[in-house]
Design a protein around this motif. Sequence first.
Motif, PDB file in Angstrom:
ATOM      1  N   GLU A  31       0.829  -1.202   0.000  1.00  0.00           N
ATOM      2  CA  GLU A  31       0.000   0.000   0.000  1.00  0.00           C
ATOM      3  C   GLU A  31       0.868   1.259   0.000  1.00  0.00           C
ATOM      4  O   GLU A  31       0.557   2.241  -0.689  1.00  0.00           O
ATOM      5  CB  GLU A  31      -0.918  -0.013   1.224  1.00  0.00           C
ATOM      6  CG  GLU A  31      -1.892   1.145   1.259  1.00  0.00           C
ATOM      7  CD  GLU A  31      -2.871   1.051   2.415  1.00  0.00           C
ATOM      8  OE1 GLU A  31      -3.606   2.032   2.651  1.00  0.00           O
ATOM      9  OE2 GLU A  31      -2.879  -0.004   3.086  1.00  0.00           O
ATOM     10  N   ASN A  87       2.186   1.784  -3.381  1.00  0.00           N
ATOM     11  CA  ASN A  87       1.145   2.336  -4.248  1.00  0.00           C
ATOM     12  C   ASN A  87       0.968   3.837  -4.016  1.00  0.00           C
ATOM     13  O   ASN A  87       0.766   4.607  -4.960  1.00  0.00           O
ATOM     14  CB  ASN A  87      -0.175   1.610  -4.009  1.00  0.00           C
ATOM     15  CG  ASN A  87      -0.160   0.181  -4.524  1.00  0.00           C
ATOM     16  OD1 ASN A  87       0.615  -0.156  -5.420  1.00  0.00           O
ATOM     17  ND2 ASN A  87      -0.990  -0.670  -3.955  1.00  0.00           N
ATOM     18  N   GLN A 144       1.474   6.668  -6.734  1.00  0.00           N
ATOM     19  CA  GLN A 144       0.434   7.646  -7.058  1.00  0.00           C
ATOM     20  C   GLN A 144       0.978   9.072  -6.982  1.00  0.00           C
ATOM     21  O   GLN A 144       0.658   9.914  -7.835  1.00  0.00           O
ATOM     22  CB  GLN A 144      -0.739   7.483  -6.095  1.00  0.00           C
ATOM     23  CG  GLN A 144      -1.565   6.228  -6.333  1.00  0.00           C
ATOM     24  CD  GLN A 144      -2.672   6.064  -5.316  1.00  0.00           C
ATOM     25  OE1 GLN A 144      -2.864   6.916  -4.448  1.00  0.00           O
ATOM     26  NE2 GLN A 144      -3.402   4.966  -5.406  1.00  0.00           N
TER      27      GLN A 144
END
Length: 323
Positions: free
Chosen positions: A250, A253, A257
């Motif tokens: 996570e 990610n 992003q």
Amino acid sequence: TMSSVLASARCFVHGVILNGDGSGTELKSDPEPNQRLWIHLDYSENDCADTLKSLGLPDNIIESLVRVSTRPRTLAEKEGFLVFLRAVNLNPGDEPDDMVSLRVWLEPDRLITVRQRRVYSIQDIRKELDAGKGSKTIHELFICLVERLADRISEYVDNMEEKLAAFEENVDDFNVSQVRTEVSSLRRQVASVRRYLAPQRDALESFYRLSRNSLEERLVYELHEQTDRTVRYVEDLDLVKERCMVLQEELMNLIAQEQNARMYVLSVVAAIFLPISFVTGLFGMNVAGLPGVEDPTAFILVAGSMGTIVVGILLYFKFKRWV
């Protein structure tokens, strides 16, 4: 005499005679033949092997008890059981995941525990005996020792789960780089503890199988409960490891992003200024024949056309829902 040998030994930590009523008496003289004795030694001292030999232990048992490196396991001998365990390291300045080795020699009426670094679970049991709320038999004392070790491990595993839960709930509020470092450290701690806790589970299961015919029914039940606790802690560590991996994914990610958002902004800016740069480059050439060189309104016309191009690009991006 045995008491004088122990009193003069540097490796001697303490000796306790179990009174059979939950209390213990400090060893000051040789115990009676039917008395239950607990001796605690420090194997880092050079005289530990000689002291164990004076207590009548076989050479192979002595060699195992003073060995530098051990892993949790259980060995059944004619005279008793040899059990190697690990405890959470709570000594000041040490890391908890650097687990302390505790070696145990268990006989029907005698328990010998050997360690190098301090084991706080041993201190807990000694305080219970001093308060008259401890174990009454040697086997009960060993089960109590296993339980106290499990209690410390439980506190450590719960603390790791709480830390991980805090990161999971507030992952957006923390600094990503800091969280990544903390989670990586947590994974290393989990791996380090599980390295010894999984064999300890097997060691306790082995002791349960080998000793259940010689133990009282209630002690067999208690031992089975402590074995199950250790199994649960191994499973909890596996779950913490998996949750750490999910959290790290996570975090990766989130980083991706953020990088994509920055690259997107740069791409939009480049798309807007690319045609403008072409126009300025074209009309900025120092060659004869450029239109508008003599016209005073030419600059306004060129600037207006570039503004129109920018507005057109922005409207196109808006139509495509790119901005």
